[in-house]
Design a protein around this motif. Structure first.
Motif, PDB file in Angstrom:
ATOM      1  N   TYR A  39      -4.866   9.797  -3.558  1.00 50.14           N
ATOM      2  CA  TYR A  39      -4.547   8.943  -4.105  1.00 50.14           C
ATOM      3  C   TYR A  39      -4.967   7.601  -4.080  1.00 50.14           C
ATOM      4  O   TYR A  39      -4.593   6.443  -4.868  1.00 50.14           O
ATOM      5  CB  TYR A  39      -3.719   8.376  -2.695  1.00 50.14           C
ATOM      6  CG  TYR A  39      -2.095   9.013  -2.779  1.00 50.14           C
ATOM      7  CD1 TYR A  39      -1.129   9.216  -3.980  1.00 50.14           C
ATOM      8  CD2 TYR A  39      -2.030   9.814  -1.526  1.00 50.14           C
ATOM      9  CE1 TYR A  39      -0.095   9.983  -3.984  1.00 50.14           C
ATOM     10  CE2 TYR A  39      -0.873  11.470  -2.772  1.00 50.14           C
ATOM     11  CZ  TYR A  39       0.098  11.188  -2.762  1.00 50.14           C
ATOM     12  OH  TYR A  39       1.388  11.381  -3.340  1.00 50.14           O
ATOM     13  N   LEU A  40      -6.561   7.268  -3.205  1.00 51.82           N
ATOM     14  CA  LEU A  40      -6.800   6.036  -3.650  1.00 51.82           C
ATOM     15  C   LEU A  40      -8.285   5.705  -3.658  1.00 51.82           C
ATOM     16  O   LEU A  40      -8.295   4.287  -4.683  1.00 51.82           O
ATOM     17  CB  LEU A  40      -7.541   5.764  -1.574  1.00 51.82           C
ATOM     18  CG  LEU A  40      -6.624   5.511  -0.737  1.00 51.82           C
ATOM     19  CD1 LEU A  40      -7.810   5.781   0.693  1.00 51.82           C
ATOM     20  CD2 LEU A  40      -5.833   4.238  -0.581  1.00 51.82           C
ATOM     21  N   ALA A  90      -0.889   3.082  -3.073  1.00 53.16           N
ATOM     22  CA  ALA A  90      -1.387   2.419  -1.721  1.00 53.16           C
ATOM     23  C   ALA A  90      -0.447   2.508  -0.802  1.00 53.16           C
ATOM     24  O   ALA A  90      -0.650   3.251  -0.167  1.00 53.16           O
ATOM     25  CB  ALA A  90      -2.788   1.254  -1.888  1.00 53.16           C
ATOM     26  N   VAL A  91      -0.068   1.511  -0.737  1.00 49.05           N
ATOM     27  CA  VAL A  91       1.211   1.687  -0.019  1.00 49.05           C
ATOM     28  C   VAL A  91       2.165   2.923   0.314  1.00 49.05           C
ATOM     29  O   VAL A  91       2.428   3.208   1.621  1.00 49.05           O
ATOM     30  CB  VAL A  91       2.264   0.357  -0.145  1.00 49.05           C
ATOM     31  CG1 VAL A  91       2.918   0.129   0.719  1.00 49.05           C
ATOM     32  CG2 VAL A  91       1.676  -1.259   0.176  1.00 49.05           C
ATOM     33  N   PHE A  92       2.759   4.043  -0.405  1.00 47.42           N
ATOM     34  CA  PHE A  92       3.517   4.771  -0.067  1.00 47.42           C
ATOM     35  C   PHE A  92       2.350   6.055  -0.054  1.00 47.42           C
ATOM     36  O   PHE A  92       2.789   7.022   1.161  1.00 47.42           O
ATOM     37  CB  PHE A  92       3.887   5.898  -1.845  1.00 47.42           C
ATOM     38  CG  PHE A  92       5.205   3.976  -2.115  1.00 47.42           C
ATOM     39  CD1 PHE A  92       5.950   4.478  -1.027  1.00 47.42           C
ATOM     40  CD2 PHE A  92       5.003   3.796  -3.245  1.00 47.42           C
ATOM     41  CE1 PHE A  92       7.050   3.282  -1.346  1.00 47.42           C
ATOM     42  CE2 PHE A  92       6.718   2.579  -3.934  1.00 47.42           C
ATOM     43  CZ  PHE A  92       7.427   3.266  -3.100  1.00 47.42           C
ATOM     44  N   ALA A  93       1.030   5.609  -0.381  1.00 44.48           N
ATOM     45  CA  ALA A  93      -0.015   6.887   0.414  1.00 44.48           C
ATOM     46  C   ALA A  93      -0.089   6.564   1.490  1.00 44.48           C
ATOM     47  O   ALA A  93      -0.043   7.822   2.199  1.00 44.48           O
ATOM     48  CB  ALA A  93      -1.744   6.319  -0.586  1.00 44.48           C
ATOM     49  N   VAL A 127      -9.870   1.510   5.086  1.00 44.69           N
ATOM     50  CA  VAL A 127      -9.871   1.081   3.450  1.00 44.69           C
ATOM     51  C   VAL A 127      -9.005   0.701   3.187  1.00 44.69           C
ATOM     52  O   VAL A 127      -9.377   0.213   2.388  1.00 44.69           O
ATOM     53  CB  VAL A 127     -10.539   2.935   3.673  1.00 44.69           C
ATOM     54  CG1 VAL A 127     -10.423   3.180   1.517  1.00 44.69           C
ATOM     55  CG2 VAL A 127     -11.895   2.756   4.578  1.00 44.69           C
ATOM     56  N   SER A 128      -7.258   1.434   3.605  1.00 39.78           N
ATOM     57  CA  SER A 128      -6.248   1.610   2.891  1.00 39.78           C
ATOM     58  C   SER A 128      -6.235   0.127   2.794  1.00 39.78           C
ATOM     59  O   SER A 128      -5.150  -0.613   1.820  1.00 39.78           O
ATOM     60  CB  SER A 128      -5.116   1.904   3.875  1.00 39.78           C
ATOM     61  OG  SER A 128      -5.201   3.821   3.425  1.00 39.78           O
ATOM     62  N   LEU A 129      -5.568  -0.661   3.813  1.00 41.82           N
ATOM     63  CA  LEU A 129      -5.470  -1.824   3.933  1.00 41.82           C
ATOM     64  C   LEU A 129      -6.292  -2.817   3.773  1.00 41.82           C
ATOM     65  O   LEU A 129      -5.509  -4.046   3.174  1.00 41.82           O
ATOM     66  CB  LEU A 129      -5.236  -2.769   5.827  1.00 41.82           C
ATOM     67  CG  LEU A 129      -5.118  -3.466   6.086  1.00 41.82           C
ATOM     68  CD1 LEU A 129      -4.237  -4.023   6.031  1.00 41.82           C
ATOM     69  CD2 LEU A 129      -5.230  -4.066   7.245  1.00 41.82           C
ATOM     70  N   VAL A 130      -7.584  -2.515   3.206  1.00 45.65           N
ATOM     71  CA  VAL A 130      -8.823  -3.687   2.378  1.00 45.65           C
ATOM     72  C   VAL A 130      -8.703  -3.157   1.093  1.00 45.65           C
ATOM     73  O   VAL A 130      -8.640  -3.997   0.513  1.00 45.65           O
ATOM     74  CB  VAL A 130      -9.980  -2.788   3.197  1.00 45.65           C
ATOM     75  CG1 VAL A 130     -11.183  -3.797   2.214  1.00 45.65           C
ATOM     76  CG2 VAL A 130     -10.645  -3.666   4.280  1.00 45.65           C
ATOM     77  N   LEU A 131      -7.982  -2.263   0.364  1.00 42.16           N
ATOM     78  CA  LEU A 131      -7.565  -1.677  -0.496  1.00 42.16           C
ATOM     79  C   LEU A 131      -6.884  -2.651  -1.486  1.00 42.16           C
ATOM     80  O   LEU A 131      -6.421  -3.334  -1.747  1.00 42.16           O
ATOM     81  CB  LEU A 131      -6.843  -0.239  -0.858  1.00 42.16           C
ATOM     82  CG  LEU A 131      -7.336   0.075  -2.250  1.00 42.16           C
ATOM     83  CD1 LEU A 131      -7.958  -0.381  -3.317  1.00 42.16           C
ATOM     84  CD2 LEU A 131      -7.306   1.273  -2.650  1.00 42.16           C
TER      85      LEU A 131
END
Length: 147
Positions: A39-40, A90-93, A127-131
């Motif tokens: 997903y990312l 990214a948010v839904f992932a 990592v998701s937050l940074v993305l």
């Protein structure tokens, strides 16, 4: 609800605490991590491609030999749409990942997982937050035509 009673996911089958079931749980947990990484990667591609399309067309308009585009704002709209899709992916992932981790750590699976009651955050959250923050920065940079 069936004739025998409620049919929630944790009561459909028996969970035995064996080495086999623990390793099966670990394989499932790693599959969830792999799915989150996919997903990312998709989100990074969408954000990068959206920003790249906008920048390419925006810079191309600076050359006098490029000519006048038929739809001058098309790249702007396409870039915004792709970046927004990447951020939403990214948010839904993250939301799906969090739900799956809670499911795998709770209920009858807690005995198989051998996890503490304390929920530990994985590096994928950071990592998701940074993305997501990079995607939001790219979105507003394109929206305000900064570049």
């Amino acid at each position: 609800m069936s004739a025998d009673g409620p049919t929630d996911a944790s009561s459909r089958f028996e969970v035995r605490t064996t080495a086999d079931s623990h390793f099966a749980w670990l394989r499932t947990r790693l599959a969830v991590e792999n799915t989150m990484l996919a997903y990312l990667r998709t989100a990074v591609s969408l954000i990068g491609f959206g920003f790249g399309v906008f920048q390419f067309v925006y810079r191309l308009q600076d050359y006098p030999t490029a000519g006048s585009p038929r739809f001058p704002d098309a790249a702007w709209y396409l870039g915004l749409a792709l970046i927004a899709c990447g951020v939403l992916t990214a948010v839904f992932a993250v939301r799906e990942y969090h739900w799956l981790l809670r499911y795998l750590r709770g209920g009858n699976y807690a005995a198989v997982a051998f996890v503490d009651k304390e929920q530990k955050l994985t590096p994928l959250y950071a990592v998701s937050l940074v993305l997501i923050l990079v995607g939001l920065f790219a979105f507003f940079a394109v929206l305000l035509r900064i570049g």
